[in-house]
Design a protein around this motif. Structure first.
Motif, short mmCIF file in Angstrom:
data_model
loop_
_atom_site.label_atom_id
_atom_site.label_comp_id
_atom_site.label_asym_id
_atom_site.label_seq_id
_atom_site.Cartn_x
_atom_site.Cartn_y
_atom_site.Cartn_z
N VAL A 217 17.29 17.46 42.02
CA VAL A 217 17.00 18.28 40.83
C VAL A 217 17.40 19.72 41.09
CG1 VAL A 217 15.11 16.81 40.03
CG2 VAL A 217 14.59 18.82 41.42
N ASP A 218 17.88 20.36 40.03
CA ASP A 218 18.29 21.76 40.10
C ASP A 218 17.57 22.51 38.99
OD1 ASP A 218 19.48 24.21 40.32
OD2 ASP A 218 21.55 23.48 40.15
N ALA A 219 16.65 23.42 39.38
CA ALA A 219 15.88 24.16 38.38
C ALA A 219 16.59 25.43 37.93
CB ALA A 219 14.49 24.49 38.92
N ASN A 220 17.70 25.81 38.62
CA ASN A 220 18.43 27.03 38.23
C ASN A 220 17.48 28.20 37.96
OD1 ASN A 220 20.55 24.71 36.88
ND2 ASN A 220 21.45 26.37 38.07
N GLN A 221 16.51 28.41 38.85
CA GLN A 221 15.54 29.51 38.79
C GLN A 221 14.56 29.37 37.63
OE1 GLN A 221 17.46 33.53 39.67
NE2 GLN A 221 19.21 32.55 38.68
N VAL A 244 15.53 19.59 46.08
CA VAL A 244 15.32 20.52 44.97
C VAL A 244 16.21 21.75 45.19
CG1 VAL A 244 13.63 22.02 43.81
CG2 VAL A 244 12.92 19.79 44.73
N GLU A 245 16.93 22.13 44.15
CA GLU A 245 17.79 23.31 44.23
C GLU A 245 17.19 24.47 43.42
OE1 GLU A 245 22.33 23.96 43.03
OE2 GLU A 245 21.96 21.94 43.75
N GLN A 246 17.16 25.62 44.01
CA GLN A 246 16.78 26.89 43.39
C GLN A 246 15.59 26.77 42.41
OE1 GLN A 246 18.71 29.70 44.49
NE2 GLN A 246 16.89 30.74 43.79
N ALA A 269 18.99 26.75 48.49
CA ALA A 269 19.36 27.98 47.78
C ALA A 269 20.68 27.76 47.07
CB ALA A 269 19.53 29.12 48.78
N ASP A 270 20.75 28.15 45.79
CA ASP A 270 22.05 28.24 45.13
C ASP A 270 22.27 29.68 44.65
OD1 ASP A 270 24.44 27.93 43.89
OD2 ASP A 270 23.78 26.49 42.38
N GLU A 271 21.55 30.08 43.60
CA GLU A 271 21.71 31.45 43.10
C GLU A 271 21.30 32.49 44.16
OE1 GLU A 271 20.57 28.91 41.41
OE2 GLU A 271 21.24 28.95 39.32
N ILE A 291 26.76 25.77 49.25
CA ILE A 291 27.99 26.58 49.40
C ILE A 291 28.95 26.20 48.28
CG2 ILE A 291 29.98 27.04 50.89
CD1 ILE A 291 28.19 26.22 53.29
N LYS A 292 29.44 27.20 47.55
CA LYS A 292 30.43 26.96 46.49
C LYS A 292 31.61 27.90 46.70
CE LYS A 292 27.07 25.62 42.91
NZ LYS A 292 26.36 26.08 41.70
N LEU A 293 32.80 27.37 46.62
CA LEU A 293 33.99 28.19 46.86
C LEU A 293 34.05 29.38 45.91
CD1 LEU A 293 36.73 25.44 47.41
CD2 LEU A 293 35.27 26.56 49.10
MG MG Z 1 22.67 24.96 41.27
#
Ligand code: MG
Length: 385
Positions: A217-221, A244-246, A269-271, A291-293
């Motif tokens: 799941v990704d909550a995007n903050q 769980v992401e962010q 961590a994403d954002e 990690i995103k390019l």
């Molecule tokens: Mg994300």
């Protein structure tokens, strides 16, 4: 000969990742002979990706993603790159083209001067991370073609030893969530659910009415209260969620650190993480980093981030934006042995104009061709306007 070249390059790359050396002296390993007058020529073309479904994450909806495709010609070889520009990240086709017009590659000897060229790009202007990635990816494609090897082989990685990619289900009505979930069955081994909306339990239940596949799941903050987030994560674990992401706003590092400590699931961590300089301060705050390019200026820095995170005992995942198989194939060179992958970007669009890494039994597998292993599937009109 090829073996020793590869060994040399790998060691210089690895040395650079430890930040022990200022540059990658890759030209010593050059596989082709170029004339002294041969210069790198950069060109580009804007392109609009059509999304298969209107995409909603916490706070935003859209049907297209603008990108700028790049091309660098050098010594009879062509390298391809890409900047993907989801609107909420601030870069646009116009800003990327403005940046690319400033880039002067002619002072550099050849595409293998990655360390020097990336330092030069960072000196041209702050930010512009996707524009920088578009140059970085094309340079890697060229450098790999010069030595006749895909990057996963340069890095001594097994391209099959990769995590399953998640396939993203956006926030939507129950009916559409079930429809998207059914589309994914048989193709993917793990799904990613965008949460942080008004009713996350409803989203998960809609998916669970169709499949028992593991979920990320990704909550995007999107969650605001740490206690609410912890309750939700506990419930989600019971529902077969595995990561769980962010979960919380990107700057709330103290609250995130407490949540990570108490959470029964790993927190990524994403954002909160963009570039190499962000990694160290997240030790003990998150379980791992995404990690995103497009966030980190491309493959060169992405690899350094991976090496540093692993050295710090953190988990790593490779993510993406909606992007063509060009940028996805670049990411696919680097993620063998990682913990999670979210590389469905090219599968979410209807007009992918590159062929390269492909979905095989739920995993994105690099093609095996040199560089990033891609070729355009339509005529693209690169220029400098
Ligand atoms: Mg994300």
């Amino acid at each position: 000969m090829k073996q020793s070249r590869r060994y040399f390059i790998r060691n210089t790359v690895v040395a650079a990742t430890l930040l022990a050396v200022p540059s990658l002296p890759m030209s010593a390993a050059r596989g082709t002979v170029n004339s002294k007058n041969n210069k790198m020529r950069l060109s580009w073309t804007p392109y609009d990706l059509q999304l298969n479904h209107t995409f909603t994450i916490s706070g935003f909806s859209r049907k297209t993603t603008p990108v700028v495709l790049t091309r660098i010609d050098y010594d009879g070889l062509t390298g391809y790159g890409e900047a993907s520009l989801p609107p909420y990240l601030g870069e646009t086709q116009a800003s990327v083209i403005t940046f690319l017009k400033k880039v002067e590659l002619s002072p550099f000897r050849d595409p293998q001067q990655l360390e020097e060229i990336m330092a030069y790009l960072d000196g041209l202007a702050p930010g512009n991370t996707a524009a920088k990635a578009a140059v970085d990816i094309a340079l890697h494609d060229l450098a790999g073609k010069m030595i006749g090897e895909p990057w996963y082989r340069v890095l001594d990685l097994d391209k099959q030893n990769v995590p399953d990619t998640t396939f993203t289900i956006g926030i939507d009505s129950d009916e559409l969530v079930r429809e998207k979930t059914r589309e994914a069955l048989g193709r993917f081994n793990i799904l990613k659910v965008k949460v942080g909306g008004p009713d996350d339990r409803r989203m998960i239940r809609a998916i669970r009415s169709v499949t028992s596949l593991p979920l990320a799941v990704d909550a995007n903050q999107g969650w605001r209260e740490p206690s609410q987030a912890l309750d939700m994560i506990g419930w989600m674990k019971e529902q077969g969620v595995v990561m769980v992401e962010q979960p919380l706003p990107k700057g709330d590092l103290e609250a995130i650190a407490r949540l990570t400590q108490e959470s029964p699931l790993p927190i990524f961590a994403d954002e909160s993480v963009q570039r190499l300089k962000d990694v160290e301060r997240l030790r003990g705050v998150f379980s791992g980093i995404n990690i995103k390019l497009m966030k980190c200026t491309g493959m060169h820095e992405a690899w350094k981030m991976r090496m540093l995170a692993e050295k710090l005992g953190m988990k790593v995942m490779m993510g993406c934006m909606t992007e063509t198989s060009c940028a996805i194939s670049a990411a696919a060179q680097l993620y063998a042995g990682m913990d999670f992958a979210d590389l469905d970007g090219a599968l979410l669009i209807g007009n992918d104009c590159f062929e390269g890494a492909k979905l095989e039994k739920g995993k994105i597998i690099a093609s095996g061709e040199p560089g990033i292993g891609v070729k355009p599937t339509e005529t693209l009109h690169f220029g400098r306007a």
